[in-house]
Design a protein around this motif. Structure first.
Motif, short mmCIF file in Angstrom:
data_model
loop_
_atom_site.label_atom_id
_atom_site.label_comp_id
_atom_site.label_asym_id
_atom_site.label_seq_id
_atom_site.Cartn_x
_atom_site.Cartn_y
_atom_site.Cartn_z
N ASN A 559 0.81 -1.21 0.00
CA ASN A 559 0.00 0.00 0.00
C ASN A 559 0.85 1.26 0.00
O ASN A 559 0.50 2.25 -0.62
N VAL A 560 1.94 1.23 0.74
CA VAL A 560 2.84 2.39 0.85
C VAL A 560 4.19 1.98 0.26
O VAL A 560 4.77 0.96 0.65
N LEU A 561 4.67 2.77 -0.68
CA LEU A 561 5.96 2.51 -1.32
C LEU A 561 6.91 3.65 -1.01
O LEU A 561 6.54 4.83 -1.14
N VAL A 562 8.10 3.30 -0.58
CA VAL A 562 9.13 4.31 -0.28
C VAL A 562 10.39 3.94 -1.07
O VAL A 562 10.94 2.84 -0.88
N PHE A 563 10.82 4.82 -1.94
CA PHE A 563 12.06 4.61 -2.70
C PHE A 563 13.20 5.19 -1.89
O PHE A 563 13.29 6.41 -1.69
N VAL A 564 14.07 4.32 -1.39
CA VAL A 564 15.13 4.70 -0.47
C VAL A 564 16.45 4.75 -1.22
O VAL A 564 16.81 3.82 -1.95
N CYS A 565 17.16 5.84 -1.03
CA CYS A 565 18.50 6.01 -1.62
C CYS A 565 19.47 6.38 -0.50
O CYS A 565 19.32 7.44 0.14
N VAL A 566 20.41 5.51 -0.21
CA VAL A 566 21.47 5.80 0.76
C VAL A 566 22.63 6.42 -0.02
O VAL A 566 23.25 5.77 -0.84
N LYS A 567 22.89 7.66 0.24
CA LYS A 567 23.79 8.46 -0.59
C LYS A 567 24.91 9.07 0.23
O LYS A 567 24.67 9.57 1.34
N HIS A 568 26.12 9.02 -0.30
CA HIS A 568 27.25 9.68 0.34
C HIS A 568 27.52 11.00 -0.36
O HIS A 568 27.65 11.05 -1.59
N VAL A 569 27.57 12.06 0.41
CA VAL A 569 27.77 13.40 -0.10
C VAL A 569 29.23 13.78 0.10
O VAL A 569 29.91 13.26 1.00
N THR A 570 29.73 14.68 -0.75
CA THR A 570 31.14 15.09 -0.67
C THR A 570 31.37 16.10 0.46
O THR A 570 31.92 17.18 0.25
N VAL A 571 30.92 15.75 1.64
CA VAL A 571 31.21 16.51 2.85
C VAL A 571 31.67 15.50 3.90
O VAL A 571 31.30 14.32 3.84
N PRO A 572 32.47 15.91 4.87
CA PRO A 572 32.94 14.93 5.86
C PRO A 572 31.83 14.38 6.75
O PRO A 572 31.80 13.19 7.05
N PHE A 573 30.92 15.25 7.18
CA PHE A 573 29.86 14.82 8.10
C PHE A 573 28.54 15.48 7.72
O PHE A 573 28.53 16.62 7.26
N VAL A 574 27.46 14.74 7.93
CA VAL A 574 26.11 15.28 7.77
C VAL A 574 25.45 15.26 9.13
O VAL A 574 25.42 14.21 9.80
N LEU A 575 24.93 16.39 9.57
CA LEU A 575 24.28 16.45 10.87
C LEU A 575 23.06 15.54 10.91
O LEU A 575 22.37 15.39 9.89
N PRO A 576 22.78 14.90 12.05
CA PRO A 576 21.62 14.00 12.13
C PRO A 576 20.32 14.67 11.72
O PRO A 576 19.46 14.03 11.09
N GLU A 577 20.15 15.94 12.06
CA GLU A 577 18.90 16.62 11.71
C GLU A 577 18.82 16.97 10.23
O GLU A 577 17.77 17.42 9.75
N ILE A 597 18.82 9.24 2.25
CA ILE A 597 19.54 9.26 3.52
C ILE A 597 20.98 9.63 3.20
O ILE A 597 21.68 8.89 2.51
N ARG A 598 21.42 10.74 3.70
CA ARG A 598 22.72 11.29 3.31
C ARG A 598 23.76 11.09 4.41
O ARG A 598 23.49 11.34 5.58
N TYR A 599 24.93 10.63 3.97
CA TYR A 599 26.08 10.46 4.86
C TYR A 599 27.28 11.18 4.26
O TYR A 599 27.42 11.29 3.04
N GLY A 600 28.16 11.66 5.13
CA GLY A 600 29.43 12.22 4.68
C GLY A 600 30.46 11.12 4.51
O GLY A 600 30.26 9.97 4.96
N TYR A 601 31.59 11.46 3.90
CA TYR A 601 32.59 10.43 3.64
C TYR A 601 33.31 9.99 4.91
O TYR A 601 34.03 8.99 4.88
N LYS A 602 33.11 10.66 6.03
CA LYS A 602 33.68 10.21 7.29
C LYS A 602 32.61 9.79 8.29
O LYS A 602 32.92 9.40 9.41
N ASP A 603 31.35 9.85 7.89
CA ASP A 603 30.28 9.40 8.76
C ASP A 603 30.34 7.89 8.93
O ASP A 603 30.70 7.16 8.00
N ILE A 604 29.98 7.44 10.10
CA ILE A 604 29.92 6.00 10.39
C ILE A 604 28.46 5.59 10.39
O ILE A 604 27.65 6.10 11.17
#
Length: 782
Positions: A559-577, A597-604
Motif C-alpha cells: 500500500n505504501v511505497l518508499v524509494f530509499v536512496c542511501v547516498k554519500h555526499v562530498t562533505v565529511p559529516f552530515v548532521l543527524p537533523e 539518507i545522506r552520509y558524509g565520507y567520514k560518517d559512520i
C-alpha cells in the motif's frame, strides 16, 4: 574529539583559556597519533643516505652536508609547507587527499558520479570556505577542467594514486619501523649481537602481534601512546645534545645551506641519488594533514613547532656530530651513538615508539579506505566500529589481514631496511607531491586566489620533485614494491568506480516514466496489499527500473511505497537533523514517497535498530509540512517528483509512541499474523546483536485540527507500518554489451564482476534484516 573550526583568539578571557587548554590537551594527544612515524625516522635515515649511495664519499664534510639537507628538508616541507599552508586547506576540519578532492568537487564540477542535488548544497557543512560572489564568473581554467571529462578522470586517478600510496605506506611503515628498532639487538659491542635471522624472526613476531591486536580497537591510542612518543622525543633530544657537546660542537655550522652546495659539489650524481635517503627524514609528515580531523590545526602546529621539530633537528645534528668522528659507524649510526649506560632503556623506548607509529598508520589506512568507499571508489567491506568514546576509529578485518601478509612479505623478502626505505620514500614523497598539486587547486578554486599564488606555492614542487626523482631512480632497488602495490590498489579502485558509474548511468537512462505511472492510476494496475515496501536504489531522482521489473512479474505491491536512496555526499559529516530528505512521487492517492539518507565520507553508518521508526516519523512529518507549505504540494501539471524536504528526526510531534517493548523483549501486535510474529521472534533470538526497537505509532488525540486528507494518509501510514515492512533490492548482474571493446569487457565482465562477487552484499552493508528482504534479479548491459 570533534573537529574544531573556530579560532583560538576570543574576546572573552575565560573562553580564550578554555580553547587554549583544549588545544594543549589535543596537542598532547596528537603525539600518539600523528607523530609516531615521523619521530622514529632517525633510526634509519643516515644508514639509508650513505648505504649504497655514498660509499666513496664518507667524509666529515659530506656528513655535514647530509645533515644540512635533512635540516632544510624538515624546515621547508613539514614546517613551511604543511604547518603554514596545507593545514589551512581543510574540509570542515578534515584533512587528507580525499578531503581535498571532496572540497574541490563542491566548488567545481569535477565529480564523475551524476548524483549531485541542489538540496545537498543546503547542508550546513557544504559551503566551506569563502563564498563566491554571484557576479563573479568562473575562471577559464575552471571552465576548461569542467568541460573535458578526460581531465576530470585524470584528476580522479591522481587522487586514487595518492590514496593508494597512503595504503602502501600502511604496508611499509610497520616493516621499516619495527625492523629498524629491533636491529639494535645485532649491533656489535652494545647489543646482544644476535644473528640477522634471529632479529628478523623477532621483528615478524612483533608485526604479527601488532596486526592481531587490531581488532581490540585503537580507542586509547591517543592517551596511552602519547607518553611513549613524548618520552621518545625527550630521549632522542637528550642524545642529540650529548653527541653535539661530546663529539663535535662545530656541527651547528651545518645549519647553513652553504654546506649543501659543498655536498653536491663533492658528491655530484651520487649526492643527488642520496636524496632518496634524505627524504626519509620527512616520511610521515602527511599524517599531520591526514589526521587533522581528530585534532585541530592549532594543536598540530603547536606540537610540531614546539616539540617534534626541535627534537628531530637536535637528534639529526647529534648523529651527524657523532658520525663526523666515527665514520665507520654509519650502518648502525643511531644505536652506536647511544652511550652504553642508557642503551637498553633507549632500545625499549625505540621499539615502543615504532609500534606506536605502525599502529597509527594502520588506523589511517582503515580510514582512507572507508573514505574511498564512501566516494564510490572501493568495494564494500566489513567495518567494525571501536567504542564510541574514541571519535572516528574503525577496524576493517579483511584489510587488516591483507596488510599483515603484505608487510610480512616485505620484511622477509627484503630483510634490509635500506631496500625497504627506497620503497617507503617513494610512497611518502608521491603522497606529498600530490598533496601539493591538490592544495594549489584549492588555492585557486576554493580560496579564489589569483593563479599566481598557486604558482608560488608550486615552488615546493621543485624541492619535492628533486626528492621524488631520486626516489624514482631507486625503483630497481626496492622502489618497485610501492609502484606494484599502488598499481594493484588503483586498478581495484578505478574498476569499482567505473563499474559503479556505468551501473548508475544505466539506471539513470532507464528510469520508469512518470507518465506511465500516472496512467496506471493509484492502484498501479495491480493489487495493493497491506504493508510498506522499501525499494532500495542508488538513484536520487526518478523511479528505478527495478520497480517496473517487479511490477511486471508480480501481481501485487504494498500500500505504501518508499524509494530509499542511501547516498554519500562530498562533505565529511552530515548532521543527524539534516540526514533525511523526504519527498513525494506521484499525487497523494498513490502513497509513493522518496527518502534520501545522506552520509558524509567520514560518517559512520551504524545499525541502531531504529531506522524503520525514524523513516515513518520522517514521512509523517513531511506529510504535515506539505499540508502547511504550498511549495511542497504537487499540482496537476507538475512532474510530481523532485520536491524534497529536510526532515529532522529529533523533534517529531506528528506521531506519538503508544507502546514499548515489554519485559520479555517481545512486542504484541494484533494486526500481524502469528506466523510472522514467530518468524521475527526467532530471527531476533538468533541475532540479538541487531535486535530492533519495535514501537506502535498513534495520532495525537489533542492538538490543532488536522486536515481530513492528511489524517487519512497518516492513518494509512500507521496501518501499513503495523502490517509489516519489506525491503526490496535488486540482485544485479552487470555485463558489457557485445559491441563493447575487449578492454571494457575485461574490466566489466571479469574485474568488476569479481569484485562484486567477493565484496559485502548491499543488504549486509545497509544492515537490512534478511527476514524482510526481497531481492529482484536484474541484468545490466552497460
Amino acid at each position: 574529539m570533534e573537529p574544531e573550526s573556530g579560532t583560538l583568539i576570543s574576546r572573552n578571557p575565560s573562553q580564550f583559556f578554555l580553547n587554549l587548554s583544549r588545544n594543549l590537551l589535543l596537542a598532547y594527544q596528537s603525539f600518539g597519533v600523528v607523530y609516531g612515524g615521523l619521530s622514529t625516522s632517525p633510526l634509519y635515515v643516515y644508514r639509508s643516505v650513505f648505504s649504497g649511495n655514498l660509499p666513496d664519499y664518507q667524509t666529515p664534510d659530506v656528513i655535514f652536508g647530509a645533515f644540512s639537507l635533512i635540516f632544510w628538508a624538515l624546515t621547508l616541507i613539514p614546517l613551511l609547507k604543511y604547518v603554514f599552508v596545507v593545514l589551512s586547506a581543510d574540509d570542515n576540519g578534515e584533512g587528507g587527499t580525499i578531503a581535498l578532492y571532496s572540497l574541490l568537487c563542491r566548488h567545481a564540477k569535477f565529480s564523475l558520479l551524476p548524483n549531485q542535488q541542489a538540496a545537498d548544497e543546503e547542508l550546513s557543512s557544504y559551503k566551506y570556505g569563502p563564498s563566491q560572489p554571484p557576479s563573479h564568473s568562473p575562471s577559464p581554467l575552471k571552465r576548461f577542467l569542467e568541460k573535458h571529462k578526460k581531465l576530470r578522470t585524470a584528476l580522479l586517478i591522481v587522487v586514487l594514486l595518492g590514496a593508494s600510496m597512503v595504503i602502501v605506506d600502511g604496508v611499509i611503515t610497520p616493516a621499516i619501523s619495527v625492523m629498524s628498532a629491533v636491529s639494535g639487538l645485532q649491533v656489535q659491542g652494545v647489543g646482544l649481537e644476535l644473528t640477522h635471522g634471529a632479529v628478523l624472526f623477532l621483528a615478524c613476531v612483533i608485526l604479527i602481534s601488532l596486526f592481531a591486536l587490531q581488532h581490540t580497537g585503537t580507542q586509547r591510542v591517543a592517551i596511552v601512546f602519547a607518553p611513549i612518543v613524548i618520552l621518545w622525543l625527550i630521549s632522542i633530544c637528550g642524545l642529540g645534545l650529548y653527541n653535539i657537546i661530546h663529539w663535535n660542537p662545530k656541527i651547528v655550522y651545518a645549519l647553513s645551506p652553504h654546506y649543501i652546495i659543498k655536498f653536491f659539489r663533492e658528491t655530484g650524481r651520487a649526492g643527488w641519488l642520496s636524496l632518496g635517503g634524505v627524504l626519509l627524514s620527512i616520511a610521515g609528515t602527511e599524517a599531520m594533514f591526514a589526521d587533522l580531523g581528530h585534532f585541530t590545526a592549532f594543536s598540530i602546529r603547536l606540537a610540531f613547532a614546539a616539540a617534534v621539530y626541535p627534537c628531530l633537528v637536535i637528534q639529526y645534528m647529534g648523529q651527524a656530530a657523532y658520525l663526523s668522528k666515527n665514520i665507520t659507524s654509519i650502518p648502525d649510526s643511531f644505536y652506536k651513538s647511544i652511550p652504553e649506560p642508557v642503551f637498553w632503556p633507549v632500545f625499549v623506548i625505540a621499539n615502543l615508539a615504532s609500534v606506536v607509529g605502525s599502529q597509527a598508520i594502520i588506523s589511517a589506512t582503515f580510514a582512507i579506505l572507508k573514505q574511498c568507499h564512501a566516494l564510490g571508489c572501493f568495494p564494500r567491506v566489513k567495518i567494525v566500529h571501536t567504542p564510541k568514546h574514541m571519535f572516528g576509529q574503525i577496524y576493517i578485518p579483511e584489510i587488516n589481514w591483507i596488510l599483515m601478509v603484505l608487510t610480512l612479505f616485505i620484511a622477509v623478502g627484503f630483510q634490509d631496511t635500506t631496500l625497504v626505505g627506497h620503497a617507503y620514500g617513494l610512497a611518502c614523497m608521491t603522497v606529498m607531491f600530490i598533496t601539493t598539486f591538490l592544495t594549489a587547486l584549492v588555492i585557486t578554486f576554493v580560496w579564489q586566489k589569483n593563479i599566481a599564488y598557486a604558482a608560488i606555492f608550486l615552488v615546493f614542487w621543485l624541492v619535492e620533485g628533486s626528492y621524488l626523482s631520486a626516489a624514482i631512480m631507486k625503483v630497481p632497488q626496492g622502489g618497485w614494491v610501492s609502484l606494484l602495490l599502488a598499481f594493484v590498489f588503483i586498478v581495484i579502485m578505478y574498476v569499482w568506480h567505473y563499474g559503479t558509474r556505468k551501473k548508475y548511468n544505466h539506471d539513470l537512462h532507464n528510469k520508469v516514466s512518470l507518465k506511465w505511472l500516472l496512467g496506471l492510476g493509484p492502484s498501479l494496475g495491480i493489487v495493493r496489499v497491506p504493508g510498506i515496501g522499501l525499494i532500495y536504489s542508488e538513484l536520487a531522482t526518478g523511479v528505478p527500473p527495478i520497480f517496473s521489473h517487479f511490477v511486471t512479474n508480480l501481481p501485487a505491491f504494498h500500500n505504501v511505497l518508499v524509494f530509499v536512496c542511501v547516498k554519500h555526499v562530498t562533505v565529511p559529516f552530515v548532521l543527524p537533523e539534516e540526514r533525511f530528505l523526504i519527498g513525494r512521487i506521484c499525487p497523494r492517492p498513490y502513497r509513493m514517497y522518496r527518502c534520501i539518507i545522506r552520509y558524509g565520507y567520514k560518517d559512520i553508518q551504524r545499525d541502531d535498530g531504529n531506522f524503520e521508526n525514524q523513516l515513518i516519523q520522517s514521512i509523517a512529518e513531511f506529510i504535515q509540512m506539505e499540508a502547511v507549505q504550498p511549495q511542497l504540494s504537487s499540482s496537476e501539471n507538475s512532474s510530481f517528483d523532485g520536491r524534497m524536504a529536510v526532515i529532522s528526526t529529533r523533534s517529531n510531534a506528528t506521531l506519538i509512541i503508544a507502546d514499548q517493548l515489554d519485559s520479555m523483549g517481545s512486542f504484541i501486535q494484533s494486526s500481524k499474523s502469528l506466523m510472522l510474529q514467530r518468524l521475527r521472534s526467532e530471527y531476533d533470538d538468533e541475532n540479538p546483536q541487531i535486535r530492533r526497537r519495535q514501537v506502535r505509532f498513534q495520532l495525537p488525540q489533542s492538538g490543532p485540527v488536522m486536515d481530513g486528507a492528511v489524517r487519512d494518509e497518516l492513518l494509512q501510514l500507521i496501518q501499513a507500518k503495523e502490517a509489516g515492512v519489506a525491503y526490496i533490492m535488486g540482485h544485479s548482474y552487470v555485463k558489457a554489451r557485445r559491441s563493447s571493446s575487449y578492454l571494457k569487457k575485461l574490466v566489466i565482465d571479469i574485474g568488476y564482476s569479481f569484485l562484486r562477487r567477493n565484496c559485502r552484499s548491499p543488504a549486509v552493508a545497509l544492515h537490512i534484516p534478511h527476514i524482510s528482504l526481497i531481492e529482484v534479479g536484474m541484468i545490466y548491459y552497460v
